[in-house]
Write a protein that holds these residues in place. Structure first.
Motif, PDB file in Angstrom:
ATOM      1  N   GLY A 163       5.113   7.629 -11.849  1.00 33.42           N
ATOM      2  CA  GLY A 163       6.187   8.603 -11.976  1.00 33.42           C
ATOM      3  C   GLY A 163       6.626   9.117 -10.616  1.00 33.42           C
ATOM      4  O   GLY A 163       6.785   8.352  -9.658  1.00 33.42           O
ATOM      5  N   ASP A 164       6.774  10.438 -10.513  1.00 34.62           N
ATOM      6  CA  ASP A 164       7.269  11.035  -9.273  1.00 34.62           C
ATOM      7  C   ASP A 164       6.166  11.682  -8.438  1.00 34.62           C
ATOM      8  O   ASP A 164       6.436  12.613  -7.671  1.00 34.62           O
ATOM      9  CB  ASP A 164       8.354  12.071  -9.586  1.00 34.62           C
ATOM     10  CG  ASP A 164       9.666  11.429  -9.990  1.00 34.62           C
ATOM     11  OD1 ASP A 164       9.778  10.192  -9.920  1.00 34.62           O
ATOM     12  OD2 ASP A 164      10.589  12.169 -10.388  1.00 34.62           O
ATOM     13  N   VAL A 165       4.942  11.194  -8.567  1.00 34.34           N
ATOM     14  CA  VAL A 165       3.852  11.715  -7.735  1.00 34.34           C
ATOM     15  C   VAL A 165       3.940  11.137  -6.329  1.00 34.34           C
ATOM     16  O   VAL A 165       3.864  11.858  -5.328  1.00 34.34           O
ATOM     17  CB  VAL A 165       2.487  11.387  -8.375  1.00 34.34           C
ATOM     18  CG1 VAL A 165       1.338  11.791  -7.444  1.00 34.34           C
ATOM     19  CG2 VAL A 165       2.338  12.110  -9.711  1.00 34.34           C
ATOM     20  N   SER A 185       6.918   8.264   0.856  1.00 34.16           N
ATOM     21  CA  SER A 185       7.226   9.653   0.548  1.00 34.16           C
ATOM     22  C   SER A 185       6.347  10.138  -0.605  1.00 34.16           C
ATOM     23  O   SER A 185       5.510   9.389  -1.122  1.00 34.16           O
ATOM     24  CB  SER A 185       8.715   9.794   0.193  1.00 34.16           C
ATOM     25  OG  SER A 185       9.077  11.161   0.094  1.00 34.16           O
ATOM     26  N   ILE A 186       6.548  11.387  -0.995  1.00 37.79           N
ATOM     27  CA  ILE A 186       5.829  11.977  -2.124  1.00 37.79           C
ATOM     28  C   ILE A 186       6.823  12.758  -2.977  1.00 37.79           C
ATOM     29  O   ILE A 186       7.957  12.993  -2.576  1.00 37.79           O
ATOM     30  CB  ILE A 186       4.686  12.913  -1.660  1.00 37.79           C
ATOM     31  CG1 ILE A 186       5.237  14.067  -0.809  1.00 37.79           C
ATOM     32  CG2 ILE A 186       3.623  12.128  -0.907  1.00 37.79           C
ATOM     33  CD1 ILE A 186       4.196  15.112  -0.435  1.00 37.79           C
ATOM     34  N   SER A 237      -3.823  15.556  -5.990  1.00 43.10           N
ATOM     35  CA  SER A 237      -3.670  14.514  -7.002  1.00 43.10           C
ATOM     36  C   SER A 237      -3.604  13.134  -6.367  1.00 43.10           C
ATOM     37  O   SER A 237      -4.246  12.182  -6.830  1.00 43.10           O
ATOM     38  CB  SER A 237      -2.406  14.768  -7.827  1.00 43.10           C
ATOM     39  OG  SER A 237      -2.511  15.922  -8.621  1.00 43.10           O
ATOM     40  N   ILE A 238      -2.823  13.023  -5.301  1.00 38.63           N
ATOM     41  CA  ILE A 238      -2.666  11.730  -4.637  1.00 38.63           C
ATOM     42  C   ILE A 238      -3.963  11.306  -3.967  1.00 38.63           C
ATOM     43  O   ILE A 238      -4.448  10.178  -4.161  1.00 38.63           O
ATOM     44  CB  ILE A 238      -1.524  11.791  -3.613  1.00 38.63           C
ATOM     45  CG1 ILE A 238      -0.184  12.053  -4.316  1.00 38.63           C
ATOM     46  CG2 ILE A 238      -1.456  10.490  -2.802  1.00 38.63           C
ATOM     47  CD1 ILE A 238       0.951  12.412  -3.367  1.00 38.63           C
ATOM     48  N   ARG A 250      -2.533   4.524   4.495  1.00 36.13           N
ATOM     49  CA  ARG A 250      -2.527   4.253   5.935  1.00 36.13           C
ATOM     50  C   ARG A 250      -1.297   4.808   6.651  1.00 36.13           C
ATOM     51  O   ARG A 250      -1.401   5.219   7.813  1.00 36.13           O
ATOM     52  CB  ARG A 250      -2.618   2.737   6.174  1.00 36.13           C
ATOM     53  CG  ARG A 250      -3.951   2.114   5.816  1.00 36.13           C
ATOM     54  CD  ARG A 250      -4.014   0.651   6.246  1.00 36.13           C
ATOM     55  NE  ARG A 250      -3.025  -0.173   5.526  1.00 36.13           N
ATOM     56  CZ  ARG A 250      -3.269  -0.790   4.367  1.00 36.13           C
ATOM     57  NH1 ARG A 250      -4.453  -0.657   3.789  1.00 36.13           N
ATOM     58  NH2 ARG A 250      -2.338  -1.537   3.798  1.00 36.13           N
ATOM     59  N   SER A 251      -0.122   4.808   5.976  1.00 36.97           N
ATOM     60  CA  SER A 251       1.107   5.043   6.730  1.00 36.97           C
ATOM     61  C   SER A 251       2.043   6.098   6.165  1.00 36.97           C
ATOM     62  O   SER A 251       3.021   6.456   6.830  1.00 36.97           O
ATOM     63  CB  SER A 251       1.893   3.719   6.849  1.00 36.97           C
ATOM     64  OG  SER A 251       2.292   3.259   5.572  1.00 36.97           O
ATOM     65  N   ASN A 252       1.797   6.608   4.963  1.00 38.87           N
ATOM     66  CA  ASN A 252       2.712   7.593   4.394  1.00 38.87           C
ATOM     67  C   ASN A 252       2.694   8.866   5.239  1.00 38.87           C
ATOM     68  O   ASN A 252       1.632   9.467   5.432  1.00 38.87           O
ATOM     69  CB  ASN A 252       2.300   7.901   2.950  1.00 38.87           C
ATOM     70  CG  ASN A 252       3.311   8.746   2.208  1.00 38.87           C
ATOM     71  OD1 ASN A 252       3.570   9.875   2.581  1.00 38.87           O
ATOM     72  ND2 ASN A 252       3.859   8.197   1.136  1.00 38.87           N
TER      73      ASN A 252
END
Length: 221
Positions: free
Chosen positions: A152-154, A159-160, A176-177, A205-207
């Motif tokens: 979903g939109d998690v 991005s987040i 949560s992530i 690693r990169s977000n």
């Protein structure tokens, strides 16, 4: 793979509705049918599938506006989200009008979901993770054998999810992530609510919002 999927972006928000099915039984589910129900049903028919369920990650209109039509018109079982998103589902009619969407109706799922629950689809089992932050009742569906998550939109590629909606919470979203999604393993692919797929390892690693390096300097009060 025992579970197959197609991604069908719907609504002006280009929300990724996932058509998933069990290859052994041809039983199918639509995950987050936010709109354009006729087009989604045509995709089901084109594959010769038997639609038996609708799965909902959270109650925002671009993810849930088509649920009631499918529930009534197709007799499918609706599972999800977590009951903490009930207020969003009840607000679907006025929110759809506010954003200029086609009329949307609220619904009551046959089954609310919680952390640790599971959902069956044919011979397949999807694990349920409660991942609040974007909304308080957001859930994620994870098919462990194919290492595929529908988040979903998690989380998105690079991005987040937003946390500035009513009852959103940035710290909860990061937890949560990091605590639930990343724990599934770096090799897990995920289908986000919008945009291209990615892997949990790539995002860890990169977000720029939730990578290991980013959270090293972050306070979560």
């Amino acid at each position: 793979m025992s579970l197959s999927y197609e991604i069908h972006p719907v609504t002006p928000f280009q929300q990724n509705c996932s058509l998933i099915w069990c290859n052994e039984t041809q039983r199918a589910a639509l995950v987050d049918p936010g709109g354009e129900v006729d087009r989604l049903l045509a995709a089901v028919a084109a594959r010769g599938l038997i639609l038996e369920k609708v799965l909902v990650t959270h109650g925002h209109l671009d993810h849930a506006s088509g649920v009631r039509d499918l529930q009534e018109g197709q007799g499918v079982t609706v599972e999800g989200p977590h009951p903490d998103d009930q207020f969003w589902i009840e607000a679907l009619p006025p929110v759809a009008a506010q954003y200029g969407f086609p009329p949307a109706r609220s619904f009551v799922p046959e089954r609310w979901l919680a952390q640790g629950d599971s959902v069956t689809l044919g011979n397949q089992l999807l694990e349920v993770l409660h991942c609040p932050g974007h909304t308080p009742g957001h859930v994620v569906f994870f098919h462990r054998p194919s290492k595929l998550a529908m988040v979903g939109d998690v989380l998105f590629q690079g991005s987040i999810g937003r946390s500035d909606f009513p009852r959103g919470n940035h710290a909860d979203l990061i937890r949560s992530i990091r605590g639930r999604l990343f724990a599934l393993g770096d090799e897990v692919q995920f289908i986000p609510g919008h945009g291209p797929m990615s892997t949990l390892g790539r995002e860890r690693r990169s977000n720029p919002f939730v990578s290991d390096a980013a959270v090293a300097t972050m306070r979560l009060d």
